[in-house]
Design an enzyme around this catalytic site. Structure first.
Site, PDB file in Angstrom:
ATOM      1  N   GLY A  16       0.819  -1.215   0.000  1.00 46.60           N
ATOM      2  CA  GLY A  16       0.000   0.000   0.000  1.00 46.60           C
ATOM      3  C   GLY A  16       0.846   1.255   0.000  1.00 46.60           C
ATOM      4  O   GLY A  16       0.590   2.198  -0.768  1.00 46.60           O
ATOM      5  N   THR A  42       5.364  -6.887   4.032  1.00 40.10           N
ATOM      6  CA  THR A  42       5.068  -8.297   4.305  1.00 40.10           C
ATOM      7  C   THR A  42       4.999  -9.113   3.022  1.00 40.10           C
ATOM      8  O   THR A  42       5.605 -10.182   2.913  1.00 40.10           O
ATOM      9  CB  THR A  42       3.714  -8.408   5.040  1.00 40.10           C
ATOM     10  N   CYS A  43       4.264  -8.625   2.034  1.00 40.32           N
ATOM     11  CA  CYS A  43       4.002  -9.403   0.814  1.00 40.32           C
ATOM     12  C   CYS A  43       5.292  -9.885   0.168  1.00 40.32           C
ATOM     13  O   CYS A  43       5.445 -11.060  -0.142  1.00 40.32           O
ATOM     14  CB  CYS A  43       3.184  -8.556  -0.164  1.00 40.32           C
ATOM     15  N   CYS A  48       3.094 -13.129   0.705  1.00 38.05           N
ATOM     16  CA  CYS A  48       2.620 -13.698  -0.570  1.00 38.05           C
ATOM     17  C   CYS A  48       3.722 -14.299  -1.443  1.00 38.05           C
ATOM     18  O   CYS A  48       3.597 -15.437  -1.907  1.00 38.05           O
ATOM     19  CB  CYS A  48       1.922 -12.620  -1.406  1.00 38.05           C
ATOM     20  N   LYS A  51       5.923 -17.123   0.153  1.00 42.49           N
ATOM     21  CA  LYS A  51       4.977 -18.225   0.415  1.00 42.49           C
ATOM     22  C   LYS A  51       4.675 -18.997  -0.868  1.00 42.49           C
ATOM     23  O   LYS A  51       4.723 -20.228  -0.897  1.00 42.49           O
ATOM     24  CB  LYS A  51       3.712 -17.637   1.049  1.00 42.49           C
ATOM     25  N   TYR A  99      11.735  -2.446  -5.793  1.00 42.48           N
ATOM     26  CA  TYR A  99      10.855  -1.522  -5.067  1.00 42.48           C
ATOM     27  C   TYR A  99      11.562  -0.201  -4.791  1.00 42.48           C
ATOM     28  O   TYR A  99      11.005   0.872  -4.948  1.00 42.48           O
ATOM     29  CB  TYR A  99      10.373  -2.167  -3.759  1.00 42.48           C
ATOM     30  N   TYR A 177      -5.873 -18.698   6.547  1.00 38.89           N
ATOM     31  CA  TYR A 177      -5.035 -18.754   5.348  1.00 38.89           C
ATOM     32  C   TYR A 177      -3.653 -19.347   5.650  1.00 38.89           C
ATOM     33  O   TYR A 177      -3.189 -20.275   4.991  1.00 38.89           O
ATOM     34  CB  TYR A 177      -4.783 -17.334   4.818  1.00 38.89           C
ATOM     35  N   ILE A 178      -2.972 -18.732   6.638  1.00 40.81           N
ATOM     36  CA  ILE A 178      -1.566 -19.076   6.845  1.00 40.81           C
ATOM     37  C   ILE A 178      -1.431 -20.516   7.339  1.00 40.81           C
ATOM     38  O   ILE A 178      -0.537 -21.250   6.909  1.00 40.81           O
ATOM     39  CB  ILE A 178      -0.908 -18.054   7.811  1.00 40.81           C
ATOM     40  N   GLU A 181      -2.065 -22.956   4.385  1.00 42.34           N
ATOM     41  CA  GLU A 181      -1.023 -22.843   3.357  1.00 42.34           C
ATOM     42  C   GLU A 181       0.281 -23.482   3.846  1.00 42.34           C
ATOM     43  O   GLU A 181       0.928 -24.246   3.117  1.00 42.34           O
ATOM     44  CB  GLU A 181      -0.807 -21.372   2.981  1.00 42.34           C
ATOM     45  N   ARG A 198      -9.192 -24.447  16.777  1.00 44.32           N
ATOM     46  CA  ARG A 198     -10.059 -24.404  17.962  1.00 44.32           C
ATOM     47  C   ARG A 198     -11.527 -24.733  17.667  1.00 44.32           C
ATOM     48  O   ARG A 198     -12.262 -25.095  18.573  1.00 44.32           O
ATOM     49  CB  ARG A 198      -9.971 -23.039  18.628  1.00 44.32           C
ATOM     50  N   ASP A 303      -3.104  -3.143   5.754  1.00 46.78           N
ATOM     51  CA  ASP A 303      -3.362  -4.026   6.901  1.00 46.78           C
ATOM     52  C   ASP A 303      -3.544  -3.258   8.210  1.00 46.78           C
ATOM     53  O   ASP A 303      -4.187  -3.760   9.132  1.00 46.78           O
ATOM     54  CB  ASP A 303      -2.207  -5.028   7.067  1.00 46.78           C
ATOM     55  N   THR A 311      -2.937  -7.968  -0.173  1.00 50.38           N
ATOM     56  CA  THR A 311      -2.095  -7.042  -0.934  1.00 50.38           C
ATOM     57  C   THR A 311      -2.864  -6.253  -1.997  1.00 50.38           C
ATOM     58  O   THR A 311      -2.763  -5.021  -2.045  1.00 50.38           O
ATOM     59  CB  THR A 311      -0.912  -7.817  -1.558  1.00 50.38           C
ATOM     60  N   ALA A 341      -7.629 -16.045  -3.083  1.00 49.49           N
ATOM     61  CA  ALA A 341      -7.179 -17.434  -3.244  1.00 49.49           C
ATOM     62  C   ALA A 341      -6.419 -17.840  -1.996  1.00 49.49           C
ATOM     63  O   ALA A 341      -5.718 -17.025  -1.397  1.00 49.49           O
ATOM     64  CB  ALA A 341      -6.278 -17.562  -4.461  1.00 49.49           C
ATOM     65  N   HIS A 436     -12.168 -26.793 -24.074  1.00 46.87           N
ATOM     66  CA  HIS A 436     -12.056 -28.207 -23.793  1.00 46.87           C
ATOM     67  C   HIS A 436     -10.690 -28.738 -24.175  1.00 46.87           C
ATOM     68  O   HIS A 436     -10.160 -28.349 -25.222  1.00 46.87           O
ATOM     69  CB  HIS A 436     -13.148 -28.948 -24.592  1.00 46.87           C
ATOM     70  N   GLU A 441     -13.803 -25.284 -17.733  1.00 46.55           N
ATOM     71  CA  GLU A 441     -15.025 -25.375 -18.553  1.00 46.55           C
ATOM     72  C   GLU A 441     -16.215 -25.872 -17.726  1.00 46.55           C
ATOM     73  O   GLU A 441     -17.363 -25.629 -18.070  1.00 46.55           O
ATOM     74  CB  GLU A 441     -14.815 -26.273 -19.772  1.00 46.55           C
TER      75      GLU A 441
HETATM   76  P1  NDP Z   1      -6.709 -15.609   9.744  1.00 49.47           P
HETATM   77  O1  NDP Z   1      -7.442 -14.505  10.368  1.00 49.47           O
HETATM   78  O2  NDP Z   1      -6.999 -16.004   8.345  1.00 49.47           O
HETATM   79  O3  NDP Z   1      -6.837 -16.914  10.624  1.00 49.47           O
HETATM   80  C1  NDP Z   1      -6.524 -16.907  12.000  1.00 49.47           C
HETATM   81  C2  NDP Z   1      -6.847 -18.268  12.553  1.00 49.47           C
HETATM   82  O4  NDP Z   1      -6.405 -18.341  13.896  1.00 49.47           O
HETATM   83  C3  NDP Z   1      -8.345 -18.540  12.553  1.00 49.47           C
HETATM   84  O5  NDP Z   1      -8.554 -19.890  12.241  1.00 49.47           O
HETATM   85  C4  NDP Z   1      -8.741 -18.242  14.006  1.00 49.47           C
HETATM   86  O6  NDP Z   1      -9.828 -19.006  14.441  1.00 49.47           O
HETATM   87  C5  NDP Z   1      -7.488 -18.693  14.734  1.00 49.47           C
HETATM   88  N1  NDP Z   1      -7.308 -18.013  16.017  1.00 49.47           N
HETATM   89  C6  NDP Z   1      -7.347 -16.679  16.236  1.00 49.47           C
HETATM   90  N2  NDP Z   1      -7.120 -16.417  17.547  1.00 49.47           N
HETATM   91  C7  NDP Z   1      -6.941 -17.608  18.143  1.00 49.47           C
HETATM   92  C8  NDP Z   1      -6.674 -18.000  19.477  1.00 49.47           C
HETATM   93  N3  NDP Z   1      -6.544 -17.099  20.465  1.00 49.47           N
HETATM   94  N4  NDP Z   1      -6.578 -19.310  19.759  1.00 49.47           N
HETATM   95  C9  NDP Z   1      -6.693 -20.245  18.768  1.00 49.47           C
HETATM   96  N5  NDP Z   1      -6.932 -19.930  17.491  1.00 49.47           N
HETATM   97  C10 NDP Z   1      -7.046 -18.627  17.174  1.00 49.47           C
HETATM   98  O7  NDP Z   1      -5.181 -15.219   9.960  1.00 49.47           O
HETATM   99  P2  NDP Z   1      -3.846 -15.717   9.303  1.00 49.47           P
HETATM  100  O8  NDP Z   1      -2.842 -15.474  10.350  1.00 49.47           O
HETATM  101  O9  NDP Z   1      -3.979 -17.064   8.729  1.00 49.47           O
HETATM  102  O10 NDP Z   1      -3.672 -14.689   8.120  1.00 49.47           O
HETATM  103  C11 NDP Z   1      -3.805 -13.279   8.351  1.00 49.47           C
HETATM  104  C12 NDP Z   1      -4.390 -12.605   7.163  1.00 49.47           C
HETATM  105  O11 NDP Z   1      -3.415 -12.497   6.149  1.00 49.47           O
HETATM  106  C13 NDP Z   1      -5.538 -13.389   6.508  1.00 49.47           C
HETATM  107  O12 NDP Z   1      -6.761 -13.104   7.101  1.00 49.47           O
HETATM  108  C14 NDP Z   1      -5.479 -12.919   5.081  1.00 49.47           C
HETATM  109  O13 NDP Z   1      -6.263 -11.777   4.958  1.00 49.47           O
HETATM  110  C15 NDP Z   1      -4.001 -12.611   4.884  1.00 49.47           C
HETATM  111  N6  NDP Z   1      -3.364 -13.691   4.123  1.00 49.47           N
HETATM  112  C16 NDP Z   1      -3.725 -13.868   2.819  1.00 49.47           C
HETATM  113  C17 NDP Z   1      -3.184 -14.874   2.075  1.00 49.47           C
HETATM  114  C18 NDP Z   1      -3.618 -15.057   0.663  1.00 49.47           C
HETATM  115  O14 NDP Z   1      -4.157 -14.130   0.080  1.00 49.47           O
HETATM  116  N7  NDP Z   1      -3.438 -16.243   0.091  1.00 49.47           N
HETATM  117  C19 NDP Z   1      -2.180 -15.781   2.629  1.00 49.47           C
HETATM  118  C20 NDP Z   1      -1.886 -15.529   4.014  1.00 49.47           C
HETATM  119  C21 NDP Z   1      -2.465 -14.510   4.717  1.00 49.47           C
HETATM  120  P3  NDP Z   1     -11.352 -18.559  14.197  1.00 49.47           P
HETATM  121  O15 NDP Z   1     -11.626 -18.732  12.743  1.00 49.47           O
HETATM  122  O16 NDP Z   1     -12.100 -19.495  15.063  1.00 49.47           O
HETATM  123  O17 NDP Z   1     -11.443 -17.132  14.639  1.00 49.47           O
END
Ligand code: NDP
Length: 454
Positions: A16, A42-43, A48, A51, A99, A177-178, A181, A198, A303, A311, A341, A436, A441
C-alpha cells in the site's frame, strides 16, 4: 499554506505504501517514505511472494509421483531446504531493489529507519526531523501469538521463511489462510504435519462445501487435522522437542510449533500518542471512506486499518487515496466481490457470497455444484478431487458466489471475479462456450441445480 518539507510522508513501504507514494509523486506531490525493515513489506519479504515460492517447491513432491503414471521413471528425488531458502532470498533481494528503484524513479525521498510522529505535521526518522502537510500510515501488520504458558517457543510465519533446517514434525496452530497454506508446504516437503484448530472446521469465513473439501484433501495428504483443539500450554523437553497440551489434556509431541492465529495492525512505537488518531480495540486505525483518520491530515490504509488484509486491496486503497488527495478526482474503494485465493493444496479460489451468506441475503437461491477427478489424475493415479460451485440469486439469475477447490483455482477465479463484478447472470454462463479439455469449462457446463431454494 504552511511551508512544509513534503506534501505527503508515507510511513511503511509495503504494497500500500509504495503504491501510494509512487502515485502521489506522479500526480505532482513532494513525497517522502520511511521504512525500518524491508522494502516491499510483508508481501514481498515474509508473505505472498516467498509463500508462493515455497508452495511451488512443496508441490514437486506430488508432481514427481504424478509423472510416473505418464511414463516418467526417475531416481530417488532429493530435496534440499537450504538451496530453496538461498534461492528464495536471492529473489527477495532482487524485488527489494526493484521496489527501491520504483520509489527513486518516481522522485520519492526515502528514509531508512523508523518514522515516529512528533505532531500532526512533523516526523522524526533517526536524527532527522521533517515537516509534511499530510501523513499516510501504511505500517501493515504483524503475526500475533496466543497468550499461553510456553508461547516463547512458538514461531510465526515470519520465522518459517528463515528456518535453518526443516523439522521432522510440526504442529501448526490456527485454521486460517496461513495455517492451511503452511500445512501444505511442510507436508509437501516431507514434514509430519499436524494442524490444530479451535473450532469444528477450519477456514471459518469460506463456503462450507469448500471447507469440507479442503479438509478431505488435506487428510488424503496425511496432514493430521485436530479440530476442536486449542493449545493451552507448551513445554520444551530436554532433547529440544516440544510437548503441546490441548485444553482437554491431550498431549502432542512435536519438533516445531507454528502459530498462525492471525495478524494485528502494526501501530506500536509510531508516535500515535502525540496525535488524535482513533483506533479499535485490536489497534486497527479507524478511517473514513477517504482513509482519513480522526486527525484530519493523517490517513491510513492497508493491513493497519484491518479491513481486508490482502495485498491487492491495499494497492487499490492506495490508488483511491492518491487519486482523491493529489489528482483531484474523488475515488472510493469498492469492497464488494473481492476475489481471493488460498494456496493450500489443492488451492481455493473464491469470489462473492458463500452459500450461507447468500441464503441470509436472498429469499431464493440456486446452487450448482460439481465434484470431479481432474483429467490429469486419470493417469497420474492421484485421488485428488476438484470442486466447483456457483450460487445464483433465483430472482435476478445473477451469479452471487463462485467457489473452487482445485489446481490453479486462484488463476481461474480471477476471470470469474470480473464476470461477477460485471453482474453476470447464470444465463450468460450457460451461453458461454467452454474451453475443452480444461477444468475451468466445468463452470460453464453445470446445468442442474443441486438444491432448491432454502
Ligand atoms: P486468519 O485470520 O486467516 O486466521 C486466523 C486463525 O487463527 C483462525 O482460524 C482463528 O480461528 C485462529 N485463532 C485466532 N485467535 C486464536 C486464538 N486465540 N486461539 C486459537 N486460534 C485462534 O489469519 P492468518 O494469520 O492465517 O492470516 C492473516 C491474514 O493475512 C488473513 O486473514 C489474510 O487476509 C491474509 N493472508 C492472505 C493470504 C492469501 O491471500 N493467500 C495468505 C496468508 C495470509 P477462528 O476462525 O475461530 O477465529
Amino acid at each position: 499554506m504552511a511551508d512544509y518539507n513534503f506534501d505527503l510522508f508515507v510511513i511503511g513501504v509495503g504494497s500500500g505504501g509504495v503504491r501510494a507514494a509512487r502515485m502521489c509523486a506522479q500526480y505532482g506531490a513532494r513525497v517522502a517514505t520511511a521504512e525500518e525493515k524491508y522494502m516491499g513489506g510483508t508481501c514481498v519479504n515474509v508473505g505472498c511472494i516467498p509463500k508462493k515460492l515455497l508452495v511451488y517447491a512443496s508441490h514437486y513432491h506430488e508432481d514427481y509421483g504424478d509423472a510416473r503414471g505418464y511414463g516418467w521413471e526417475m531416481g530417488q528425488a532429493e530435496f534440499n531446504w537450504p538451496t530453496l531458502i538461498k534461492n528464495k532470498d536471492k529473489e527477495i533481494t532482487r524485488l527489494n531493489q526493484i521496489y527501491k528503484g520504483m520509489l527513486d524513479q518516481a522522485g520519492v525521498t526515502h528514509f531508512d529507519g523508523r518514522a515516529r510522529i512528533i505532531d500532526a505535521h512533523h516526523i522524526q526518522v533517526g536524527d532527522q526531523r521533517v515537516s509534511t502537510e499530510k501523513i499516510l500510515i501504511a505500517s501493515g501488520g504483524n503475526p500475533t501469538v496466543q497468550d499461553i504458558p510456553g508461547n516463547e517457543h512458538l514461531i510465526t510465519s515470519n520465522d518459517a521463511f528463515y528456518l535453518d533446517a526443516l523439522p521432522k514434525r510440526i504442529l501448526i496452530l490456527g485454521g486460517g489462510y496461513i495455517a492451511v497454506e503452511f500445512a501444505g508446504i511442510f507436508a509437501g516437503l516431507g514434514v509430519e504435519t499436524t494442524l490444530a484448530y479451535r473450532g469444528e472446521l477450519f477456514l471459518r469465513h469460506f463456503d462450507d462445501d469448500v471447507r469440507s473439501m479442503v479438509r478431505d484433501e488435506l487428510e488424503k495428504k496425511a496432514i493430521k487435522l485436530h479440530f476442536n483443539s486449542c493449545v493451552a500450554s507448551i513445554q520444551k523437553k530436554p532433547d529440544g522437542s516440544f510437548s503441546a497440551t490441548y485444553e482437554d489434556g491431550q498431549q502432542i509431541e512435536t519438533d516445531l510449533i507454528l502459530a498462525a492465529t492471525g495478524r494485528l495492525p502494526a501501530v506500536a512505537d509510531l508516535g500515535l500518542e502525540h496525535v488524535n488518531v482513533a483506533m479499535r480495540d485490536n489497534g486497527a486505525i479507524i478511517v473514513d471512506e477517504d482513509f482519513r483518520t480522526s486527525e484530519p491530515n493523517i490517513f491510513a490504509l492497508g493491513d493497519v486499518i484491518d479491513k481486508i488484509q490482502l495485498t491487492p486491496v491495499a494497492i487499490k486503497e492506495a490508488m483511491c487515496f492518491a487519486s482523491s488527495q493529489f489528482l483531484g478526482v474523488a475515488s472510493k474503494m469498492d469492497y464488494e466481490n473481492i476475489a481471493t485465493a488460498v494456496f493450500c493444496q489443492p488451492n481455493i479460489g473464491t469470489v462473492g457470497l458463500t452459500e450461507t451468506e447468500a441464503r441470509s441475503r436472498f429469499a431464493d437461491i440456486r446452487i450448482y455444484l460439481s465434484r470431479f477427478r481432474p483429467l490429469k489424475h486419470t493417469l497420474s493415479g492421484s485421488n485428488e478431487q476438484s470442486l466447483m460451485k456457483l450460487i445464483v440469486d433465483n430472482q435476478t439469475d445473477r451469479v452471487v458466489g463462485v467457489h473452487m477447490v482445485g489446481s490453479d483455482a486462484g488463476e481461474i477465479i480471477q476471470g470469474m471475479a470480473i464476470a461477477v463484478k460485471a453482474g453476470v447472470t447464470k444465463a450468460v454462463f450457460d451461453s458461454t462456450v467452454g474451453i475443452h479439455p480444461t477444468a475451468a469449462e466445468e463452470f460453464v457446463t453445470m446445468r442442474e441445480a443441486v438444491s432448491a431454494a432454502g
